[in-house]
Enzyme design. Structure first.
Site, PDB file in Angstrom:
ATOM      1  N   ASN A 206     -17.597  -1.038  27.072  1.00 45.43           N
ATOM      2  CA  ASN A 206     -17.270  -1.348  28.288  1.00 45.43           C
ATOM      3  C   ASN A 206     -18.050  -2.572  28.842  1.00 45.43           C
ATOM      4  O   ASN A 206     -18.768  -3.320  28.017  1.00 45.43           O
ATOM      5  CB  ASN A 206     -17.501  -0.330  29.144  1.00 45.43           C
ATOM      6  CG  ASN A 206     -19.168   0.134  28.992  1.00 45.43           C
ATOM      7  OD1 ASN A 206     -19.931  -0.573  29.369  1.00 45.43           O
ATOM      8  ND2 ASN A 206     -19.109   1.288  28.594  1.00 45.43           N
ATOM      9  N   ASP A 275     -16.852   7.862  27.562  1.00 47.57           N
ATOM     10  CA  ASP A 275     -16.427   9.146  27.656  1.00 47.57           C
ATOM     11  C   ASP A 275     -15.906   9.650  26.351  1.00 47.57           C
ATOM     12  O   ASP A 275     -15.747  10.950  25.962  1.00 47.57           O
ATOM     13  CB  ASP A 275     -15.471   9.373  28.783  1.00 47.57           C
ATOM     14  CG  ASP A 275     -16.148   9.065  30.079  1.00 47.57           C
ATOM     15  OD1 ASP A 275     -17.487   9.705  30.141  1.00 47.57           O
ATOM     16  OD2 ASP A 275     -15.737   8.648  31.099  1.00 47.57           O
ATOM     17  N   LYS A 285     -13.022  -1.490   6.606  1.00 53.33           N
ATOM     18  CA  LYS A 285     -12.079  -2.220   7.620  1.00 53.33           C
ATOM     19  C   LYS A 285     -10.662  -1.827   7.772  1.00 53.33           C
ATOM     20  O   LYS A 285     -10.105  -1.769   6.683  1.00 53.33           O
ATOM     21  CB  LYS A 285     -12.331  -3.744   7.449  1.00 53.33           C
ATOM     22  CG  LYS A 285     -11.704  -4.268   8.730  1.00 53.33           C
ATOM     23  CD  LYS A 285     -11.747  -6.004   8.380  1.00 53.33           C
ATOM     24  CE  LYS A 285     -10.847  -6.782   9.314  1.00 53.33           C
ATOM     25  NZ  LYS A 285     -10.550  -7.981   9.051  1.00 53.33           N
ATOM     26  N   PHE A 321     -25.591   7.484  38.213  1.00 57.78           N
ATOM     27  CA  PHE A 321     -24.618   6.061  38.848  1.00 57.78           C
ATOM     28  C   PHE A 321     -23.212   6.515  38.729  1.00 57.78           C
ATOM     29  O   PHE A 321     -22.675   7.070  37.772  1.00 57.78           O
ATOM     30  CB  PHE A 321     -25.098   4.881  37.751  1.00 57.78           C
ATOM     31  CG  PHE A 321     -26.157   4.099  38.365  1.00 57.78           C
ATOM     32  CD1 PHE A 321     -27.443   4.682  38.328  1.00 57.78           C
ATOM     33  CD2 PHE A 321     -26.026   2.795  38.898  1.00 57.78           C
ATOM     34  CE1 PHE A 321     -28.586   3.982  38.730  1.00 57.78           C
ATOM     35  CE2 PHE A 321     -26.965   2.088  39.477  1.00 57.78           C
ATOM     36  CZ  PHE A 321     -28.345   2.693  39.404  1.00 57.78           C
ATOM     37  N   LYS A 335     -19.178  13.808  41.550  1.00 49.67           N
ATOM     38  CA  LYS A 335     -20.182  13.886  40.421  1.00 49.67           C
ATOM     39  C   LYS A 335     -21.614  14.353  40.814  1.00 49.67           C
ATOM     40  O   LYS A 335     -22.229  15.062  39.801  1.00 49.67           O
ATOM     41  CB  LYS A 335     -20.031  12.307  39.899  1.00 49.67           C
ATOM     42  CG  LYS A 335     -19.117  12.000  39.224  1.00 49.67           C
ATOM     43  CD  LYS A 335     -19.146  10.364  38.846  1.00 49.67           C
ATOM     44  CE  LYS A 335     -17.594   9.826  38.357  1.00 49.67           C
ATOM     45  NZ  LYS A 335     -17.769   8.618  38.390  1.00 49.67           N
ATOM     46  N   LYS A 339     -22.665  17.412  38.320  1.00 45.33           N
ATOM     47  CA  LYS A 339     -23.783  17.217  37.333  1.00 45.33           C
ATOM     48  C   LYS A 339     -24.998  17.744  37.857  1.00 45.33           C
ATOM     49  O   LYS A 339     -26.202  17.593  37.258  1.00 45.33           O
ATOM     50  CB  LYS A 339     -23.886  15.764  36.952  1.00 45.33           C
ATOM     51  CG  LYS A 339     -22.458  15.146  36.389  1.00 45.33           C
ATOM     52  CD  LYS A 339     -22.442  14.012  35.873  1.00 45.33           C
ATOM     53  CE  LYS A 339     -21.078  13.562  35.462  1.00 45.33           C
ATOM     54  NZ  LYS A 339     -21.013  12.400  34.442  1.00 45.33           N
TER      55      LYS A 339
HETATM   56  N1  CTP Z   1     -22.769   9.872  31.934  1.00 45.17           N
HETATM   57  C1  CTP Z   1     -23.256  10.473  30.976  1.00 45.17           C
HETATM   58  N2  CTP Z   1     -22.460  10.931  29.784  1.00 45.17           N
HETATM   59  C2  CTP Z   1     -21.276  10.634  29.654  1.00 45.17           C
HETATM   60  C3  CTP Z   1     -20.628  10.102  30.827  1.00 45.17           C
HETATM   61  C4  CTP Z   1     -21.172   9.447  31.814  1.00 45.17           C
HETATM   62  O1  CTP Z   1     -24.585  10.923  31.093  1.00 45.17           O
HETATM   63  N3  CTP Z   1     -20.335  10.778  28.923  1.00 45.17           N
HETATM   64  C5  CTP Z   1     -23.447   9.437  33.119  1.00 45.17           C
HETATM   65  C6  CTP Z   1     -23.547   8.082  33.452  1.00 45.17           C
HETATM   66  O2  CTP Z   1     -24.634   7.730  32.851  1.00 45.17           O
HETATM   67  C7  CTP Z   1     -23.798   8.138  35.057  1.00 45.17           C
HETATM   68  C8  CTP Z   1     -22.749   9.206  35.548  1.00 45.17           C
HETATM   69  O3  CTP Z   1     -22.743  10.054  34.409  1.00 45.17           O
HETATM   70  O4  CTP Z   1     -24.977   8.275  35.348  1.00 45.17           O
HETATM   71  C9  CTP Z   1     -21.479   8.930  35.773  1.00 45.17           C
HETATM   72  O5  CTP Z   1     -20.549   8.001  34.985  1.00 45.17           O
HETATM   73  P1  CTP Z   1     -19.447   7.538  35.351  1.00 45.17           P
HETATM   74  O6  CTP Z   1     -18.918   6.584  33.860  1.00 45.17           O
HETATM   75  O7  CTP Z   1     -19.427   6.797  36.414  1.00 45.17           O
HETATM   76  O8  CTP Z   1     -18.489   8.808  35.533  1.00 45.17           O
HETATM   77  P2  CTP Z   1     -17.815   9.912  34.609  1.00 45.17           P
HETATM   78  O9  CTP Z   1     -18.802  11.247  34.694  1.00 45.17           O
HETATM   79  O10 CTP Z   1     -17.818   9.478  33.063  1.00 45.17           O
HETATM   80  O11 CTP Z   1     -16.658  10.130  35.086  1.00 45.17           O
HETATM   81  P3  CTP Z   1     -15.311   9.374  35.036  1.00 45.17           P
HETATM   82  O12 CTP Z   1     -15.414   8.245  33.849  1.00 45.17           O
HETATM   83  O13 CTP Z   1     -14.106  10.242  35.144  1.00 45.17           O
HETATM   84  O14 CTP Z   1     -15.491   8.532  36.467  1.00 45.17           O
END
Ligand code: CTP
Length: 399
Positions: A206, A275, A285, A321, A335, A339
């Protein structure tokens, strides 16, 4: 920190040209800088360079038309920190043995401010027992010595003697100037993206640059915390004085976070964790074939949610975040509850001046009790200090 005063002593070595960059960085960090040069330093770089960069007159002589007769007393006493960069073998010997035969050495005899010495010279000269003994003597007296870097030297040698990167000298100066209000606290920060590999040459990732997480780690170490930074791949240089754990995948990040979790008082998850990851990672490859290609993905562990679920056994302030492109507050609030967080920093990553890859950020901080704090656009390092202030206040409240 802002407005504190640095006296920079520049002595006569080729690395004097790097001191100009140091002045620029110190001024950019909102510090006031006064420069004193030895006569031989002026052979390498003209005082006008330092005058232009610092905005202040450069002092080169103890007595003369331009200087007031008491500057050699005042300069070392109205400064918050004295940096000598580059410090030659000559100035090191003079400070160690109490010689005051020019402006800088005389000023150091009367100085009350902390002194940070940055030796830079030929490697044999640096390793000479006389220079090493002088440095040991100065360290025993409380002078701070920044070890020179090793490598190619301007004289053609290869070894210890290079002036450290001006950015590293700035970092050390900021640590020395900061109030150590986080001393005794262990802070873990995650930063950057994760990379989820399909085959040896391709991965899914990302746009996270890691800048916010690195700013948090830098701010925390400056304020005296023990810092662990767990980071996905970025182009950034980790701050000095921290434990740095580079990782690639979300699973590696999870393992590193659990490894370092013990004893953490504050955990800040600024990383943009992927995610999902490809269900299969191919050893070779992937070759092109059909007109379309489907990639099956499986869920990665939610590291922050896992920390939240097990918070009872490992009490710490948990800061998440939320990177959002729509419904910022509602999504962030979901969130924080899901969490079990103490606070979440909500980022509208669709803005051009905030979020991924920028040096500035505009965030909302949402607390477990529903309070929302709307912060204006500011530099990421300032956002980092504010987040740490808030996390520390939450920690102080529960202890
Ligand atoms: N986070 C994490 N592990 C994951 C996904 C996210 O620890 N697999 C943590 C990120 O570091 C951040 C928080 O969860 O502090 C929220 O991450 P974000 O990407 O905004 O949201 P998600 O929980 O992944 O939800 P979505 O992608 O559906 O918005």
């Amino acid at each position: 920190m802002k407005g504190k005063k640095i006296l920079l002593g520049v002595t006569g070595g080729i690395a004097a040209y790097k001191a100009a960059e140091l002045v620029r960085l110190l001024v950019k960090a909102d510090l006031r800088v006064e420069v004193a040069m030895t006569e031989s330093a002026t052979w390498f770089v003209g005082p006008l360079t330092f005058e232009t960069l610092s905005g202040n007159k450069v002092i080169t002589r103890t007595f003369g038309r331009a200087e007031t007769p008491r500057d050699h007393i005042r300069c070392g006493q109205d400064s918050d920190l004295i940096i000598i960069a580059p410090a030659t073998a000559n100035i090191i010997g003079k400070i160690a043995h109490g010689i005051g035969d020019d402006f800088l050495s005389t000023c150091l005899l009367a100085a009350t401010a902390k002194i940070l010495l940055c030796p830079a010279m030929n490697d044999r000269m640096f390793l000479n027992p006389a220079v090493q003994d002088n440095l040991d003597l100065l360290k025993k007296r409380g002078v701070l010595v920044m070890a020179p870097d090793s490598g190619d030297l301007a004289c053609g040698s290869d070894g210890p003697g290079r002036l450290p990167d001006p950015a590293d000298i700035l970092e050390r100066a900021l640590i020395l100037l900061s109030e150590p209000d986080l001393a005794g606290l262990k802070v873990m920060v995650t930063a950057g993206p994760t990379t989820e590999h399909m085959d040896p040459v391709r991965f899914i990732t990302n746009r996270s640059s890691g800048k916010m997480g690195y700013a948090l780690a830098r701010a925390a170490v400056q304020r005296g915390a023990e810092v662990v930074l767990i980071s996905g791949p970025t182009t950034l240089k980790p701050p000095t004085g921290i434990t740095f754990c580079p990782i690639n995948t979300a699973q590696e990040m999870k393992a590193a976070v659990l490894d370092h979790r013990s004893g953490c008082h504050i955990i800040i998850k600024a990383a943009a964790v992927s995610d999902y990851r490809p269900k299969e990672t191919f050893d070779q490859k992937l070759k092109k074939g059909a007109a379309t290609l489907s990639l099956e993905m499986v869920r990665n562990p939610d590291i922050l949610a896992l920390l939240g679920e097990t918070k009872k056994d490992h009490p710490s302030i948990l800061v998440g975040f939320a990177a959002e492109t729509e419904n910022l507050l509602q999504n962030a609030q979901k969130k924080i509850n899901a969490k079990h967080l103490d606070m979440i920093v909500a980022n509208d990553v669709s803005r051009k001046d905030a979020g991924f890859q920028t040096d500035t950020n505009a965030v909302k901080i949402i607390y477990g009790d529903g309070r929302v704090e709307d912060l204006p656009l500011m530099a990421k390092i300032d956002v980092a200090h504010l987040i740490l202030d808030r996390a520390k206040a939450l920690k102080d409240n529960i202890s």
